[in-house]
Design a protein around this motif. Structure first.
Motif, PDB file in Angstrom:
ATOM      1  N   ILE A  85      64.876  33.865 -11.917  1.00 14.27           N
ATOM      2  CA  ILE A  85      65.762  33.729 -13.079  1.00 14.27           C
ATOM      3  C   ILE A  85      67.174  33.357 -12.627  1.00 14.27           C
ATOM      4  O   ILE A  85      67.556  33.574 -11.475  1.00 14.27           O
ATOM      5  CB  ILE A  85      65.841  35.034 -13.907  1.00 14.27           C
ATOM      6  N   LEU A  86      67.934  32.816 -13.591  1.00 13.75           N
ATOM      7  CA  LEU A  86      69.360  32.622 -13.395  1.00 13.75           C
ATOM      8  C   LEU A  86      70.009  33.866 -14.001  1.00 13.75           C
ATOM      9  O   LEU A  86      69.930  34.074 -15.215  1.00 13.75           O
ATOM     10  CB  LEU A  86      69.786  31.345 -14.130  1.00 13.75           C
ATOM     11  N   LEU A  87      70.598  34.706 -13.183  1.00 17.99           N
ATOM     12  CA  LEU A  87      71.101  36.002 -13.669  1.00 17.99           C
ATOM     13  C   LEU A  87      72.021  35.857 -14.885  1.00 17.99           C
ATOM     14  O   LEU A  87      71.890  36.595 -15.861  1.00 17.99           O
ATOM     15  CB  LEU A  87      71.826  36.745 -12.544  1.00 17.99           C
ATOM     16  N   ALA A 139      72.677  31.805  -4.145  1.00 21.80           N
ATOM     17  CA  ALA A 139      73.736  31.199  -4.968  1.00 21.80           C
ATOM     18  C   ALA A 139      73.496  29.704  -5.152  1.00 21.80           C
ATOM     19  O   ALA A 139      73.061  29.019  -4.221  1.00 21.80           O
ATOM     20  CB  ALA A 139      75.092  31.416  -4.315  1.00 21.80           C
ATOM     21  N   TRP A 140      73.822  29.214  -6.346  1.00 20.84           N
ATOM     22  CA  TRP A 140      73.921  27.773  -6.579  1.00 20.84           C
ATOM     23  C   TRP A 140      75.222  27.295  -5.933  1.00 20.84           C
ATOM     24  O   TRP A 140      76.157  28.089  -5.777  1.00 20.84           O
ATOM     25  CB  TRP A 140      74.003  27.478  -8.074  1.00 20.84           C
ATOM     26  N   PRO A 141      75.325  26.015  -5.617  1.00 16.03           N
ATOM     27  CA  PRO A 141      76.606  25.504  -5.117  1.00 16.03           C
ATOM     28  C   PRO A 141      77.709  25.666  -6.172  1.00 16.03           C
ATOM     29  O   PRO A 141      77.423  25.851  -7.359  1.00 16.03           O
ATOM     30  CB  PRO A 141      76.313  24.030  -4.834  1.00 16.03           C
ATOM     31  N   PRO A 142      78.982  25.592  -5.749  1.00 14.79           N
ATOM     32  CA  PRO A 142      80.114  25.800  -6.661  1.00 14.79           C
ATOM     33  C   PRO A 142      80.068  24.877  -7.875  1.00 14.79           C
ATOM     34  O   PRO A 142      79.653  23.727  -7.775  1.00 14.79           O
ATOM     35  CB  PRO A 142      81.339  25.475  -5.795  1.00 14.79           C
ATOM     36  N   GLN A 143      80.541  25.406  -8.997  1.00 16.80           N
ATOM     37  CA  GLN A 143      80.438  24.706 -10.277  1.00 16.80           C
ATOM     38  C   GLN A 143      81.666  23.841 -10.560  1.00 16.80           C
ATOM     39  O   GLN A 143      82.807  24.288 -10.433  1.00 16.80           O
ATOM     40  CB  GLN A 143      80.275  25.742 -11.393  1.00 16.80           C
ATOM     41  N   GLY A 144      81.394  22.606 -10.943  1.00 16.37           N
ATOM     42  CA  GLY A 144      82.450  21.665 -11.325  1.00 16.37           C
ATOM     43  C   GLY A 144      82.126  21.036 -12.672  1.00 16.37           C
ATOM     44  O   GLY A 144      81.118  21.377 -13.292  1.00 16.37           O
ATOM     45  N   TRP A 162      79.551  19.424 -25.215  1.00 18.69           N
ATOM     46  CA  TRP A 162      79.561  20.192 -23.973  1.00 18.69           C
ATOM     47  C   TRP A 162      78.257  20.957 -23.801  1.00 18.69           C
ATOM     48  O   TRP A 162      77.924  21.803 -24.647  1.00 18.69           O
ATOM     49  CB  TRP A 162      80.745  21.163 -24.067  1.00 18.69           C
ATOM     50  N   ARG A 163      77.542  20.718 -22.740  1.00 17.41           N
ATOM     51  CA  ARG A 163      76.291  21.451 -22.502  1.00 17.41           C
ATOM     52  C   ARG A 163      76.584  22.793 -21.845  1.00 17.41           C
ATOM     53  O   ARG A 163      77.312  22.869 -20.859  1.00 17.41           O
ATOM     54  CB  ARG A 163      75.390  20.617 -21.601  1.00 17.41           C
ATOM     55  N   ALA A 164      76.002  23.871 -22.396  1.00 25.34           N
ATOM     56  CA  ALA A 164      76.121  25.199 -21.793  1.00 25.34           C
ATOM     57  C   ALA A 164      74.742  25.638 -21.312  1.00 25.34           C
ATOM     58  O   ALA A 164      73.731  25.286 -21.920  1.00 25.34           O
ATOM     59  CB  ALA A 164      76.649  26.186 -22.819  1.00 25.34           C
ATOM     60  N   TYR A 165      74.704  26.390 -20.194  1.00 24.17           N
ATOM     61  CA  TYR A 165      73.414  26.945 -19.734  1.00 24.17           C
ATOM     62  C   TYR A 165      73.399  28.466 -19.840  1.00 24.17           C
ATOM     63  O   TYR A 165      72.415  29.093 -19.472  1.00 24.17           O
ATOM     64  CB  TYR A 165      73.078  26.479 -18.314  1.00 24.17           C
ATOM     65  N   SER A 166      74.497  29.065 -20.317  1.00 23.61           N
ATOM     66  CA  SER A 166      74.636  30.524 -20.313  1.00 23.61           C
ATOM     67  C   SER A 166      75.690  30.903 -21.355  1.00 23.61           C
ATOM     68  O   SER A 166      76.460  30.041 -21.790  1.00 23.61           O
ATOM     69  CB  SER A 166      75.137  30.970 -18.937  1.00 23.61           C
ATOM     70  N   GLN A 184      68.863  24.080 -21.506  1.00 24.46           N
ATOM     71  CA  GLN A 184      68.445  24.486 -20.161  1.00 24.46           C
ATOM     72  C   GLN A 184      68.186  23.250 -19.301  1.00 24.46           C
ATOM     73  O   GLN A 184      68.028  22.141 -19.818  1.00 24.46           O
ATOM     74  CB  GLN A 184      67.230  25.417 -20.232  1.00 24.46           C
ATOM     75  N   GLN A 185      68.141  23.462 -17.997  1.00 17.85           N
ATOM     76  CA  GLN A 185      68.092  22.315 -17.089  1.00 17.85           C
ATOM     77  C   GLN A 185      66.876  21.415 -17.324  1.00 17.85           C
ATOM     78  O   GLN A 185      66.969  20.202 -17.191  1.00 17.85           O
ATOM     79  CB  GLN A 185      68.146  22.771 -15.627  1.00 17.85           C
ATOM     80  N   ALA A 186      65.749  22.013 -17.678  1.00 15.33           N
ATOM     81  CA  ALA A 186      64.533  21.210 -17.869  1.00 15.33           C
ATOM     82  C   ALA A 186      64.697  20.160 -18.970  1.00 15.33           C
ATOM     83  O   ALA A 186      63.990  19.154 -18.976  1.00 15.33           O
ATOM     84  CB  ALA A 186      63.342  22.117 -18.149  1.00 15.33           C
ATOM     85  N   MET A 201      79.408  21.881 -17.137  1.00 19.43           N
ATOM     86  CA  MET A 201      79.763  22.425 -15.822  1.00 19.43           C
ATOM     87  C   MET A 201      78.499  22.882 -15.115  1.00 19.43           C
ATOM     88  O   MET A 201      77.637  23.537 -15.708  1.00 19.43           O
ATOM     89  CB  MET A 201      80.720  23.614 -15.954  1.00 19.43           C
ATOM     90  N   SER A 202      78.386  22.518 -13.843  1.00 14.79           N
ATOM     91  CA  SER A 202      77.246  22.917 -13.019  1.00 14.79           C
ATOM     92  C   SER A 202      77.524  22.487 -11.587  1.00 14.79           C
ATOM     93  O   SER A 202      78.658  22.146 -11.243  1.00 14.79           O
ATOM     94  CB  SER A 202      75.959  22.272 -13.563  1.00 14.79           C
ATOM     95  N   SER A 203      76.475  22.500 -10.767  1.00 17.55           N
ATOM     96  CA  SER A 203      76.616  22.143  -9.351  1.00 17.55           C
ATOM     97  C   SER A 203      76.233  20.687  -9.114  1.00 17.55           C
ATOM     98  O   SER A 203      75.532  20.074  -9.927  1.00 17.55           O
ATOM     99  CB  SER A 203      75.697  23.032  -8.524  1.00 17.55           C
ATOM    100  N   GLY A 204      76.626  20.170  -7.959  1.00 16.98           N
ATOM    101  CA  GLY A 204      76.167  18.858  -7.524  1.00 16.98           C
ATOM    102  C   GLY A 204      74.653  18.824  -7.434  1.00 16.98           C
ATOM    103  O   GLY A 204      74.025  17.781  -7.656  1.00 16.98           O
ATOM    104  N   SER A 205      74.065  19.962  -7.127  1.00 16.39           N
ATOM    105  CA  SER A 205      72.611  20.067  -7.025  1.00 16.39           C
ATOM    106  C   SER A 205      71.943  19.696  -8.346  1.00 16.39           C
ATOM    107  O   SER A 205      71.038  18.862  -8.392  1.00 16.39           O
ATOM    108  CB  SER A 205      72.268  21.505  -6.606  1.00 16.39           C
ATOM    109  N   THR A 206      72.426  20.294  -9.425  1.00 21.16           N
ATOM    110  CA  THR A 206      71.853  19.997 -10.742  1.00 21.16           C
ATOM    111  C   THR A 206      72.236  18.586 -11.194  1.00 21.16           C
ATOM    112  O   THR A 206      71.428  17.888 -11.801  1.00 21.16           O
ATOM    113  CB  THR A 206      72.297  21.070 -11.763  1.00 21.16           C
ATOM    114  N   GLY A 207      73.447  18.152 -10.840  1.00 22.96           N
ATOM    115  CA  GLY A 207      73.848  16.779 -11.157  1.00 22.96           C
ATOM    116  C   GLY A 207      72.882  15.782 -10.535  1.00 22.96           C
ATOM    117  O   GLY A 207      72.486  14.800 -11.175  1.00 22.96           O
TER     118      GLY A 207
HETATM  119  N1  PCA Z   1      72.514  24.647 -12.025  1.00 22.14           N
HETATM  120  C1  PCA Z   1      71.896  25.336 -13.130  1.00 22.14           C
HETATM  121  C2  PCA Z   1      72.627  26.611 -13.235  1.00 22.14           C
HETATM  122  C3  PCA Z   1      73.740  26.559 -12.259  1.00 22.14           C
HETATM  123  C4  PCA Z   1      73.568  25.288 -11.529  1.00 22.14           C
HETATM  124  O1  PCA Z   1      74.253  24.897 -10.593  1.00 22.14           O
HETATM  125  C5  PCA Z   1      71.995  24.568 -14.396  1.00 22.14           C
HETATM  126  O2  PCA Z   1      72.886  23.726 -14.544  1.00 22.14           O
HETATM  127  O3  PCA Z   1      71.205  24.835 -15.299  1.00 22.14           O
END
Ligand code: PCA
Length: 322
Positions: A85-87, A139-144, A162-166, A184-186, A201-207
């Protein structure tokens, strides 16, 4: 003929009994190629090896078994023995789940690790009351900020979809005057493709995982917070395992935590490079944007402390002492 067949069946039954194999499901909301999911797959492989093939874990990626907000309940109810889960998704259930989603409370890997140590005892206690064990977090990478147009300050986010995930990312959207919508990301790629959102806002990973660069060309590297994924386990399912198999699970989890945090740190810069290679501009935020986001963070820590009371204050105090 008949006799021989009977013996073969008896032999097979005996073999199964002597080698009881347990199968567990591990749902996650993130795609198979995501670094958290790759780490989970390695964890499952380590458990298989460590248990001598007695415990087989199937990773179900990309919210294919349960949607992100349903995974915790699935583990609690035993529909899934494990779940990632994403806490911060669960902050409305209990404020402590959202401690790692407050902008600028812990905005580096070292700080995020310390905040985790401060959060961990209360997380473990709460989850134990729900029949859940916390196996590990990463941890996910820092959020930008990903945004279609260039922005000089938060004022440029007014009215932007604006997309929110939480709950916290929705609150940030409100505070900057944007129009938050939870996705949600999916479902994120589709939301961008259909114009439902133009910023988040999210990480480069999700981007990178969601091919955001096909729709949005700017990333402001605000490094605002590092939310954590947590791998949860149904306690009853764990108690039903024999001791060596339990040990294999705990050992693989400890290894996955260490590996996951290192992987996140290392891949953060790789993801930003991949975004650039795919046509995105990675901006250092202007002083004005930084100050605006810092103000959002100040408001949010106040709000969080108001809601979380003595429990929240104790976590923040213990974090600040580390
Ligand atoms: N990616 C997830 C949560 C935090 C992150 O970096 C997302 O955007 O859903």
């Amino acid at each position: 003929m008949h006799h021989k067949f009977g013996i073969a069946i008896a032999g097979l039954t005996l073999g199964v009994a002597a080698f009881a194999q347990t199968k567990w499901d591990l749902p996650t909301a993130y795609p198979a190629s995501n670094f958290h999911t790759e780490n989970l797959t390695q964890f499952a492989g380590d458990v298989d090896k460590g248990s001598g093939g007695k415990l087989k874990i199937t990773v179900h990626s990309n919210a294919s078994l349960f949607k992100a907000p349903e995974i915790k309940r699935a583990v609690q109810g035993g529909q899934a023995q494990l779940g990632e889960i994403l806490l911060v998704n669960y902050q409305n259930e209990w404020q402590m789940f959202g401690a790692d989603g407050i902008p600028f409370l812990a905005d580096s890997y070292d700080a995020a690790w310390k905040l985790y140590q401060a959060q961990k005892p209360v997380l473990e206690k709460k989850l134990a009351e729900q029949g859940i064990a916390l196996l590990y977090t990463v941890a996910w990478p820092p959020q930008g900020i990903f945004v279609k147009k260039e922005i000089a300050s938060a004022a440029d986010l007014k009215g932007v979809k604006w997309r929110a995930y939480s709950p916290a990312t929705a609150r940030i959207g409100e505070l900057v005057g944007a129009q938050p919508v939870t996705v949600q990301q999916a479902e994120l790629s589709q939301a961008m493709a259909t114009g439902v959102i133009e910023s988040y806002m999210s990480s480069g990973s999700t981007g990178y995982d969601t091919k955001t660069y096909e729709y949005i060309k700017n990333f402001y590297d605000t490094q605002a917070w590092l939310p954590k994924n947590a791998v949860l386990m149904n306690k009853k399912a764990f108690d039903a395992l024999d001791k060596p198999t339990q040990d294999a699970v705990l050992k693989a989890a400890a290894d996955a935590e260490k590996r996951g945090w290192e992987l996140s740190r290392k891949k953060n810069l790789e993801y930003l490079d991949l975004l650039k290679k795919n046509g995105m501009t990675v901006h250092v935020p202007s002083a004005a944007l930084k100050a605006d986001m810092k103000k959002v963070g100040d408001t949010m820590i106040k709000e969080w402390l108001d809601k979380s009371g003595a429990e929240g204050q104790a976590v923040v105090d213990s974090y600040k002492k580390m």
